[in-house]
Write a protein that holds these residues in place. Structure first.
Motif, PDB file in Angstrom:
ATOM      1  N   GLY A 305       0.734  -1.182  -0.182  1.00 51.08           N
ATOM      2  CA  GLY A 305      -0.041  -0.241   0.011  1.00 51.08           C
ATOM      3  C   GLY A 305       0.843   1.360  -0.123  1.00 51.08           C
ATOM      4  N   VAL A 306       2.040   1.297   0.720  1.00 55.42           N
ATOM      5  CA  VAL A 306       2.657   2.587   0.845  1.00 55.42           C
ATOM      6  C   VAL A 306       4.089   2.520  -0.197  1.00 55.42           C
ATOM      7  N   LEU A 307       4.612   1.553  -0.081  1.00 56.23           N
ATOM      8  CA  LEU A 307       5.945   1.347  -0.809  1.00 56.23           C
ATOM      9  C   LEU A 307       5.757   0.973  -2.351  1.00 56.23           C
ATOM     10  N   LYS A 308       4.245   0.684  -2.681  1.00 55.53           N
ATOM     11  CA  LYS A 308       3.839   0.036  -3.834  1.00 55.53           C
ATOM     12  C   LYS A 308       4.649  -1.047  -4.409  1.00 55.53           C
ATOM     13  N   ASP A 364       7.789   5.701   7.582  1.00 52.12           N
ATOM     14  CA  ASP A 364       6.755   6.362   7.597  1.00 52.12           C
ATOM     15  C   ASP A 364       6.359   6.523   5.726  1.00 52.12           C
ATOM     16  N   VAL A 365       5.454   7.287   5.532  1.00 52.72           N
ATOM     17  CA  VAL A 365       5.049   7.332   4.022  1.00 52.72           C
ATOM     18  C   VAL A 365       6.284   7.495   2.903  1.00 52.72           C
ATOM     19  N   ALA A 435      -6.956   9.443  10.516  1.00 53.33           N
ATOM     20  CA  ALA A 435      -5.742   9.862   9.889  1.00 53.33           C
ATOM     21  C   ALA A 435      -5.662  10.232   8.379  1.00 53.33           C
ATOM     22  N   PHE A 436      -6.671   9.382   7.791  1.00 56.45           N
ATOM     23  CA  PHE A 436      -6.981   9.637   6.238  1.00 56.45           C
ATOM     24  C   PHE A 436      -7.700  10.905   6.166  1.00 56.45           C
ATOM     25  N   HIS A 437      -8.566  11.320   7.026  1.00 50.87           N
ATOM     26  CA  HIS A 437      -9.494  12.491   6.904  1.00 50.87           C
ATOM     27  C   HIS A 437      -8.671  13.916   7.239  1.00 50.87           C
ATOM     28  N   SER A 438      -7.808  13.701   8.185  1.00 47.66           N
ATOM     29  CA  SER A 438      -6.826  14.561   8.767  1.00 47.66           C
ATOM     30  C   SER A 438      -5.757  15.050   7.626  1.00 47.66           C
ATOM     31  N   ALA A 439      -5.405  14.158   6.736  1.00 42.30           N
ATOM     32  CA  ALA A 439      -4.307  14.348   5.797  1.00 42.30           C
ATOM     33  C   ALA A 439      -4.905  14.977   4.498  1.00 42.30           C
ATOM     34  N   LEU A 440      -6.161  14.863   4.476  1.00 44.44           N
ATOM     35  CA  LEU A 440      -6.937  15.596   3.240  1.00 44.44           C
ATOM     36  C   LEU A 440      -6.669  16.977   3.029  1.00 44.44           C
ATOM     37  N   PRO A 441      -6.054  17.633   2.022  1.00 48.64           N
ATOM     38  CA  PRO A 441      -6.119  19.253   1.758  1.00 48.64           C
ATOM     39  C   PRO A 441      -7.474  19.593   1.741  1.00 48.64           C
ATOM     40  N   ALA A 442      -7.619  20.926   2.397  1.00 47.14           N
ATOM     41  CA  ALA A 442      -8.727  21.672   2.375  1.00 47.14           C
ATOM     42  C   ALA A 442      -9.584  21.740   1.032  1.00 47.14           C
ATOM     43  N   GLN A 443      -8.740  21.718  -0.120  1.00 45.61           N
ATOM     44  CA  GLN A 443      -9.466  22.081  -1.252  1.00 45.61           C
ATOM     45  C   GLN A 443      -9.980  20.711  -1.645  1.00 45.61           C
ATOM     46  N   GLU A 491      -2.978   9.857  -1.905  1.00 49.05           N
ATOM     47  CA  GLU A 491      -1.523  10.402  -1.056  1.00 49.05           C
ATOM     48  C   GLU A 491      -2.211  10.327   0.669  1.00 49.05           C
ATOM     49  N   ALA A 492      -3.340  10.721   0.831  1.00 49.86           N
ATOM     50  CA  ALA A 492      -3.937  10.752   2.054  1.00 49.86           C
ATOM     51  C   ALA A 492      -4.395   9.481   2.661  1.00 49.86           C
TER      52      ALA A 492
END
Length: 546
Positions: A305-308, A364-365, A435-443, A491-492
């Motif tokens: 999922g992260v390192l692809k 980490d990511v 954590a996913f929703h916190s990482a989403l940009p405002a736009q 990315e989020a």
């Protein structure tokens, strides 16, 4: 310590030892491979039987019956001798393997896996007990590396072999492949294996104890397996299953204590828990297994999922750890034989395991595959150096209860592993969405409806190529801006998944720290290094709990 270095067991011929160990190692390979090889065939099985809703039960049924039967087989092998009980277990396992391969529905496969588990429960603990009967504790170090390598090798070969068999032949051969190897091992054991240890008193089977053990263990295992996935941790279903099972288990131990007071033959002898070496070895090995599962269970998920890393390559992601385990398990076994001291090795092993877990906390990511490899090598070095010692330590402390002690260690490790996987799976799930929703940009939150974003509340979107294609097609219809939004969302998702997995690493690290503290309290007694005629007065002096 008078007589402390004498072992109660007659010597065996080279032929008996070689032939028995050949059969035992084949059986250990079968048992350990079976736990890793079946998983790779499950997607094909689900597709053929349309059994996604019962997917977990193929593993759960096997785990339930094998866990319940482990201490029962251990006690029976102490009473009736290792050979007949070992042979019964191998026959049941092979019969179950054949039935699983011939299954015509998902329900049949679940039932046959449960039957296979009844036989599998005898394989690993009695195989380890047989080694305890054949060799003195000092000599067992030579074989420790071999048996430890069997586990590590099966973890490497299992997924690869399972995938190759499924693709080249049929998923049914994942089960059928057990038959020729198992029959060969069975013939060797029947004709060449000595009877080994057998109780000199009249054997009595504790039927009520066996029933209570089953009635207590099954609901607890069911509750733990379903907690956080099928039911919430605090749901009435989970609480009733776990609570009810624990009440019955308490009744089981009270009943076993009653049998001990009346000079009967309990399945799990309460006197085991009066032995400090047994208690501390049990706690440390159980905690280490829990921490190990927490560290490695989600590494393939992180790799994909992260390192692809591709799904195929992720099946080999644990190989560096397993290779380091093979090397250090062999080295620790040779050192144990050479010096006859074990406490310093258990401490060094736990320190290495904790250091490996600490290195996983750095992932980490933005980490690289190399960072994960280094952490796994250190973790595997610590695990291999210390973990394989505990069976030898306990058998040395309890030479007249090798079967019960070995099976009890395996039983509680399996319970601990189930607890760890259930708890850590819940931690991952509960940490991911926030954590996913916190990482989403405002736009992104402004441009994408919340209903559409809820689709990403499950990180499986990173693992399913079909889902990725469908989502990409939808966002591509909005042009470059749509694809840019999708990139930010994914990315989020990676950030949320990484933080969820990081939380499981933190929990595992804390558990392992606790184990590192406990191991310093492990008493050390002299390893028995020579044989004599059976005489209980020659047993090593063992610290008892008061």
């Amino acid at each position: 310590m008078a007589g402390g270095n004498v072992y109660e067991q007659p010597a065996f011929t080279r032929r008996e030892i070689f032939s028995t160990m050949t059969g035992v190692l084949l059986v250990m390979l079968l048992a350990s491979l079976d736990q890793t090889i079946v998983g790779t065939a499950m997607p094909r099985i689900i597709g053929e039987f349309h059994g996604l809703d019962r997917y977990v039960w193929v593993t759960t049924a096997y785990m339930l019956t094998s866990t319940v039967m482990i201490p029962i087989y251990g006690k029976l092998s102490d009473q009736f001798g290792r050979k007949p009980i070992f042979l019964v277990g191998v026959v049941l396992f092979l019969l179950g393997s054949g039935l699983c391969g011939a299954a015509q529905s998902m329900d049949q496969l679940i039932i046959f896996r449960a039957f296979q588990g009844i036989g599998a429960a005898a394989l690993m603990p009695i195989a380890i007990a047989v080694i305890g009967d054949l060799f003195t504790p000092r000599e067992r170090g030579k074989w420790q590396g071999v048996t430890g390598s069997i586990f590590a090798l099966s973890s490497i070969l299992g997924p690869v072999l399972g995938g190759w068999i499924t693709d080249s032949f049929s998923w049914r051969w994942v089960f059928y492949v057990n038959l020729p190897v198992g029959v060969a091992a069975l013939l060797v054991l029947i004709f060449l294996m000595p009877m080994l240890r057998q109780s000199r008193g009249k054997a009595r089977i504790d039927y009520l104890g066996a029933l209570l053990l089953a009635l207590g263990t099954v609901p607890v295992m069911l509750g733990l397996s379903g907690a956080g996935s099928q039911f919430a941790w605090l749901s009435w279903q989970t609480l009733v299953l776990i609570g009810g099972g624990l009440i019955v288990m308490a009744g089981f131990f009270f009943y076993e204590a009653y049998l001990e007071r009346h000079d009967a033959q309990p399945i799990i002898d309460p006197s085991l828990f009066k032995n400090r070496i047994f208690i501390i070895s049990l706690l440390v090995s159980m905690i280490t297994f829990m921490g190990m599962f927490g560290c490695v269970a989600f590494l393939p998920l992180y790799a994909q999922g992260v390192l692809k890393i591709s799904a195929t390559d992720s099946g080999l992601v644990l190989t560096p750890m397993m290779l380091s385990m093979i090397a250090t398990s062999t080295i620790s076994g040779l050192l144990l034989t050479r010096f006859g001291k074990y406490k310093w090795m258990t401490i060094v092993g736990m320190i290495g395991t904790v250091l490996g877990a600490a290195l996983l906390l750095r992932l980490d990511v933005h980490s690289y595959y190399f960072d994960m490899i280094i952490a796994m090598i250190v973790l595997g070095t610590g695990m291999g150096f210390g973990m394989s010692l505990y069976n030898t330590i306990v058998q040395n402390a309890l030479p007249h209860k090798i079967g019960q002690a070995t099976s009890a260690m395996t039983f509680f490790r399996q319970i601990g592993s189930t607890v760890a996987l259930a708890a850590l799976g819940s931690i991952l799930t509960s940490m991911y969405a926030p954590a996913f929703h916190s990482a989403l940009p405002a736009q992104v939150n402004r441009a994408v409806p919340s209903k559409a974003l809820s689709f990403f509340d499950n990180p499986n979107v990173l693992l399913d190529p079909n889902a990725q294609h469908a989502i990409s097609t939808q966002f591509a219809s909005f042009g470059q801006s749509g694809m840019a939004l999708l990139g930010q969302i994914l990315e989020a998702v990676k950030v949320g998944l990484t933080q969820g997995i990081h939380a499981t690493f933190v929990a595992s690290f804390i558990v392992l720290l606790f184990g590192m503290v406990i191991v310093f309290f492990l008493p050390e007694i002299e390893l028995i290094s020579r044989r004599s005629p059976a005489n209980k007065d020659d047993a090593p002096s063992v610290p008892m709990m008061h």
